[in-house]
Enzyme design. Structure first.
Site, short mmCIF file in Angstrom:
data_model
loop_
_atom_site.label_atom_id
_atom_site.label_comp_id
_atom_site.label_asym_id
_atom_site.label_seq_id
_atom_site.Cartn_x
_atom_site.Cartn_y
_atom_site.Cartn_z
N GLU A 121 -25.38 47.12 57.98
CA GLU A 121 -24.16 47.25 57.10
C GLU A 121 -24.71 47.58 55.85
O GLU A 121 -25.72 47.12 55.42
CB GLU A 121 -23.38 46.20 57.42
CG GLU A 121 -22.02 46.28 56.66
CD GLU A 121 -20.99 47.41 56.82
OE1 GLU A 121 -21.75 48.54 56.85
OE2 GLU A 121 -19.98 47.18 57.38
N ASP A 122 -23.57 48.18 54.93
CA ASP A 122 -24.03 48.53 53.55
C ASP A 122 -23.83 46.96 52.70
O ASP A 122 -24.66 46.57 51.79
CB ASP A 122 -23.26 49.58 52.83
CG ASP A 122 -21.81 49.78 53.15
OD1 ASP A 122 -21.36 48.75 54.14
OD2 ASP A 122 -21.23 50.61 52.87
N ASP A 177 -18.27 42.16 52.88
CA ASP A 177 -17.32 41.42 51.73
C ASP A 177 -16.52 40.43 52.06
O ASP A 177 -16.98 39.21 52.05
CB ASP A 177 -16.53 42.89 51.33
CG ASP A 177 -15.67 42.87 50.07
OD1 ASP A 177 -16.17 42.33 49.33
OD2 ASP A 177 -14.77 43.50 50.35
N PHE A 225 -17.21 46.00 41.98
CA PHE A 225 -17.09 47.08 42.91
C PHE A 225 -18.21 47.87 42.59
O PHE A 225 -18.47 48.50 41.54
CB PHE A 225 -15.91 47.59 42.55
CG PHE A 225 -15.63 48.85 43.71
CD1 PHE A 225 -15.16 48.46 45.08
CD2 PHE A 225 -15.91 50.21 43.66
CE1 PHE A 225 -15.09 49.47 46.22
CE2 PHE A 225 -15.99 50.91 44.79
CZ PHE A 225 -15.39 50.68 45.96
N ARG A 282 -22.24 58.04 47.30
CA ARG A 282 -23.16 57.52 48.25
C ARG A 282 -24.37 57.91 48.09
O ARG A 282 -25.34 57.26 48.44
CB ARG A 282 -22.53 57.97 49.65
CG ARG A 282 -21.46 57.64 50.11
CD ARG A 282 -21.12 57.78 51.75
NE ARG A 282 -20.01 57.69 52.11
CZ ARG A 282 -19.29 56.62 52.48
NH1 ARG A 282 -19.84 55.37 52.49
NH2 ARG A 282 -17.69 56.62 52.81
P1 IMP Z 1 -15.45 43.78 54.87
O1 IMP Z 1 -16.51 42.95 54.83
O2 IMP Z 1 -14.62 43.97 56.13
O3 IMP Z 1 -14.17 43.39 53.92
O4 IMP Z 1 -15.71 45.00 54.54
C1 IMP Z 1 -16.61 45.61 54.13
C2 IMP Z 1 -16.66 46.98 53.97
O5 IMP Z 1 -15.87 47.35 52.81
C3 IMP Z 1 -18.08 47.75 53.63
O6 IMP Z 1 -18.67 48.18 54.87
C4 IMP Z 1 -17.65 48.93 52.53
O7 IMP Z 1 -17.34 49.84 53.37
C5 IMP Z 1 -16.45 48.31 51.71
N1 IMP Z 1 -16.88 47.77 50.67
C6 IMP Z 1 -16.67 46.15 50.22
N2 IMP Z 1 -17.14 45.90 49.07
C7 IMP Z 1 -17.50 47.16 48.40
C8 IMP Z 1 -17.89 47.62 47.17
O8 IMP Z 1 -18.03 46.89 46.29
N3 IMP Z 1 -18.28 49.03 46.99
C9 IMP Z 1 -17.86 49.95 48.21
N4 IMP Z 1 -17.42 49.63 49.19
C10 IMP Z 1 -17.47 48.22 49.39
MG MG Z 2 -18.38 50.17 55.65
#
Ligand code: IMP
Ligand code: MG
Length: 178
Positions: free
Chosen positions: A97-98, A101, A150, A163
């Site tokens: 995963e990138d 969050d 962000f 990206r």
């Molecule tokens: P979560 O952990 O389910 O809230 O979602 C994580 C996803 O939200 C990641 O895979 C990203 O696609 C997106 N995301 C969360 N924070 C950022 C950020 O700072 N920049 C860009 N995308 C983000």
């Molecule tokens: Mg994502």
């Protein structure tokens, strides 16, 4: 594009060096196994490409595209937009995963992969934003822990853009607001 970045948080060299370290750890932890790296589209692509080159055992890759949505406030759910190409029954899976969050997406994905018959599921994430966590989820391998800002680049987007930046940076505020 580069002008939209307020501050570079993590340089390309730092990411490459960290991928070498993570690759070593995964190589050591998965001796005698053939892990499947499952990249979550699209944000994980540059990280997966960099990381896989540093893993020195047999491995495979596959991809999945999921979008999370909230049916109700507390129970996030996940929709599969693109499913895996191959069966993972009995396999040792590493989700790539990138960023972690809130953790909601990954929590659902891990459950989903076990329900598809995976033997084990671990998570490797380029970035971790622990301050934003809502569910109890910890990645097994983390590239960098970052503050609650962000960020874009190295796979991470804002409205599908940025990206392709080779580094991770904080987007200028006026770029969100238009
Ligand atoms: P979560 O952990 O389910 O809230 O979602 C994580 C996803 O939200 C990641 O895979 C990203 O696609 C997106 N995301 C969360 N924070 C950022 C950020 O700072 N920049 C860009 N995308 C983000
Ligand atoms: Mg994502």
């Amino acid at each position: 594009m580069n002008n939209d970045i307020k501050e570079i948080l993590i340089t390309e060299d730092e990411i490459i060096n960290r991928c070498k370290e993570l690759g070593k750890e995964i190589t050591k932890d998965y001796q005698g196994k053939t892990p499947i790296l499952i990249g979550l589209l699209k944000g994980s692509v540059p990280f997966l490409a960099e990381l896989m080159k540093r893993i020195e055992i047999n491995m495979e890759i596959d991809f999945m595209d999921v979008s999370s949505y909230s049916g109700t406030e507390s129970t996030g759910d996940v929709r599969i937009d693109k499913d895996l190409s191959n069966s993972i029954v009995g396999d040792d899976v590493i989700v790539v995963e990138d960023i972690v969050d809130t953790g909601k997406t990954l929590q659902k994905v891990v459950g989903l992969l076990y329900s598809k018959g995976a033997n084990s599921v671990r998570i490797v994430s380029l970035l971790d934003k622990p301050e934003r966590r809502i569910v109890d989820l910890k990645a097994d391998y983390i590239g960098f822990t970052i503050p609650d800002a962000f960020v874009v680049g190295f796979g991470l987007d804002f409205n599908q853009k940025y990206r392709n930046l080779p580094y991770v940076g904080i987007l200028k505020e006026d770029c969100y607001k238009e």
